[in-house]
Design an enzyme around this catalytic site. Sequence first.
Site, mmCIF file in Angstrom:
data_model
loop_
_atom_site.group_PDB
_atom_site.id
_atom_site.type_symbol
_atom_site.label_atom_id
_atom_site.label_comp_id
_atom_site.label_asym_id
_atom_site.label_seq_id
_atom_site.Cartn_x
_atom_site.Cartn_y
_atom_site.Cartn_z
ATOM 1 N N LYS A 23 -6.839 14.759 -5.990
ATOM 2 C CA LYS A 23 -7.474 13.689 -5.207
ATOM 3 C C LYS A 23 -6.570 13.225 -4.056
ATOM 4 C CE LYS A 23 -8.184 9.400 -7.130
ATOM 5 N NZ LYS A 23 -7.725 8.320 -6.252
ATOM 6 N N SER A 24 -5.306 12.993 -4.355
ATOM 7 C CA SER A 24 -4.410 12.475 -3.305
ATOM 8 C C SER A 24 -4.268 13.476 -2.160
ATOM 9 C CB SER A 24 -3.015 12.217 -3.892
ATOM 10 O OG SER A 24 -3.073 11.166 -4.794
ATOM 11 N N GLY A 95 -8.887 2.868 -3.043
ATOM 12 C CA GLY A 95 -7.711 2.210 -2.460
ATOM 13 C C GLY A 95 -7.000 3.138 -1.488
ATOM 14 N N SER A 168 4.945 2.393 -3.925
ATOM 15 C CA SER A 168 3.539 2.713 -3.653
ATOM 16 C C SER A 168 3.439 3.779 -2.569
ATOM 17 C CB SER A 168 2.783 1.459 -3.201
ATOM 18 O OG SER A 168 1.555 1.847 -2.614
ATOM 19 N N GLN A 170 0.692 4.753 -1.359
ATOM 20 C CA GLN A 170 -0.344 4.348 -0.396
ATOM 21 C C GLN A 170 0.272 3.529 0.728
ATOM 22 O OE1 GLN A 170 -3.390 2.448 -2.749
ATOM 23 N NE2 GLN A 170 -4.118 4.399 -3.583
ATOM 24 N N ASP A 317 -0.833 6.805 -12.782
ATOM 25 C CA ASP A 317 -2.239 6.879 -13.182
ATOM 26 C C ASP A 317 -2.411 7.392 -14.610
ATOM 27 O OD1 ASP A 317 -3.050 5.927 -10.710
ATOM 28 O OD2 ASP A 317 -3.177 7.927 -9.831
ATOM 29 N N LYS A 344 -4.787 -2.007 -10.471
ATOM 30 C CA LYS A 344 -5.532 -0.769 -10.226
ATOM 31 C C LYS A 344 -7.037 -1.074 -10.223
ATOM 32 C CE LYS A 344 -2.001 1.830 -9.711
ATOM 33 N NZ LYS A 344 -1.754 2.433 -8.409
HETATM 34 C C1 S3P Z 1 -2.208 7.254 -4.672
HETATM 35 C C2 S3P Z 1 -1.155 6.444 -5.001
HETATM 36 C C3 S3P Z 1 -1.127 5.604 -6.219
HETATM 37 C C4 S3P Z 1 -2.158 6.060 -7.243
HETATM 38 C C5 S3P Z 1 -3.497 6.361 -6.621
HETATM 39 C C6 S3P Z 1 -3.382 7.420 -5.550
HETATM 40 C C7 S3P Z 1 -2.143 8.014 -3.412
HETATM 41 O O1 S3P Z 1 -1.407 4.271 -5.855
HETATM 42 O O2 S3P Z 1 -2.295 5.098 -8.259
HETATM 43 O O3 S3P Z 1 -4.405 6.814 -7.615
HETATM 44 O O4 S3P Z 1 -2.947 8.958 -3.235
HETATM 45 O O5 S3P Z 1 -1.287 7.690 -2.583
HETATM 46 P P1 S3P Z 1 -0.255 3.239 -5.364
HETATM 47 O O6 S3P Z 1 0.259 3.688 -4.054
HETATM 48 O O7 S3P Z 1 -0.953 1.915 -5.264
HETATM 49 O O8 S3P Z 1 0.767 3.263 -6.461
#
Ligand code: S3P
Length: 430
Positions: A23-24, A95, A168, A170, A317, A344
């Site tokens: 997914k990421s 998110g 994080s 993200q 996760d 989350k």
């Molecule tokens: C993600 C980062 C994580 C993870 C999310 C996907 C990403 O979140 O929990 O499912 O793709 O960068 P955080 O950056 O809030 O830890």
Amino acid sequence: MNKTIEIKKKDSILGTYNPPPDKSISHRSIIFAAIGRGSSKIHNLLEADDCLKTVNAFKQIGIKINKVNRHYEVKGKGLFGLKPTNGVIDCGNSGTTLRLLSGLLSGQKNKYILDGDSSLQKRPMKRIISPLTMMGANIKSLRSNKRCPVLIKPAKLNSITYRMPIASAQVKSALLLANMYTDSTVKIIEKKPSRDHTEKIMKKLGFDIKIDNKIIKYKSNSSFLIPSSIYNIPGDFSQAAYFITLALLTEGSKLYIKNVNLNPTRTGFLQVVKEMGANIETVEIDKKGEPTGDLLVSYSKLHGIKINEKLIPLMIDEIPLIAVLAIKAKGITEIKSAQELRYKESDRLQVLKDNFNKLGLKIDIYSDGFKVKGPQKVKKSNILDSNNDHRMAMTFSILASLFKNKKIYISNYKSVNISYPQFFNVLKEI
Ligand code: S3P
């Protein structure tokens, strides 16, 4: 009344499992393809609600994205080619979409509003609004509590040195994307290393980015043209973790997992289960770019451990699954410094407790973690509620798959569509 799904235990888990696309890496491939110049191809893109929100967001701002045979073709328009939109960009439950696009759109010459569903509207956005504002972005929450919707207006951005208050990926990625619109060097100091997929894609595309453990330096150069590329997305380790857990805890199991991403910034869970006594062999590994390989997972007798807090961002996760492993493992399993679980798609610590208790399973939760003493047996039949959180629906399904003696149902189970629409079919097949 909510529709529910009933999950029953199988005697052993044997065979081969192909995890869904990561997914990421899917989100990031769409983003970099959209701002590249010319046509990029994405093979094995995750077709789940979250990533489709990113696809639709880019379509809304003028990027042509089409499925051709089995891959996606993205006609990138370069760094400044994104169009304005009168509508709100709906990030749904994602998110990653909202936070990464906040960084990217802060450098555009248009106004944008990003919003999400009721779960995303409860999640913190100050973590991106603050550092982006320090970079000169004109970004603000349209609600008093710094949640989404967020409004972004054009602004001149500058680089910063940012010591991350939380781990994080993200937030880190939002800052790297925003820095493409400066002509200088952003320095990000991570609290603990987090997933580095953005950095890996940027390196591959030729950006001037250097990573030294927890320090990332990216020097932007406004004349750099992002090339079009071919993106190959490996299997998602986070999704494989559900089936790793199932095979580890079901007697007589042997599961061969193919083509899964084994980037060390994602596989903290492997380290933890191995420390708990798991028998998992890495059969093959290709270390170029995103490390990818096959795993052979065998049924194992596990024992409880205290989890090293350094590993938390590397398995963020997968932590709800540790609670499931702890129920079956002998002794005490304890995790602390995992307060991020409260922010989350649901408050995952509370949701774990509420639902474990419904089955008569004991779990102590702290503000930042939990403690479980195993082994325990399910004492009551019941309906577990995913709280519309995809990862909780999958965690509870694995828990239910381990016990024969009671009837266990899951409500709000369709939340798996967020990241893994085939989850229940695959669980059934396996
Ligand atoms: C993600 C980062 C994580 C993870 C999310 C996907 C990403 O979140 O929990 O499912 O793709 O960068 P955080 O950056 O809030 O830890």
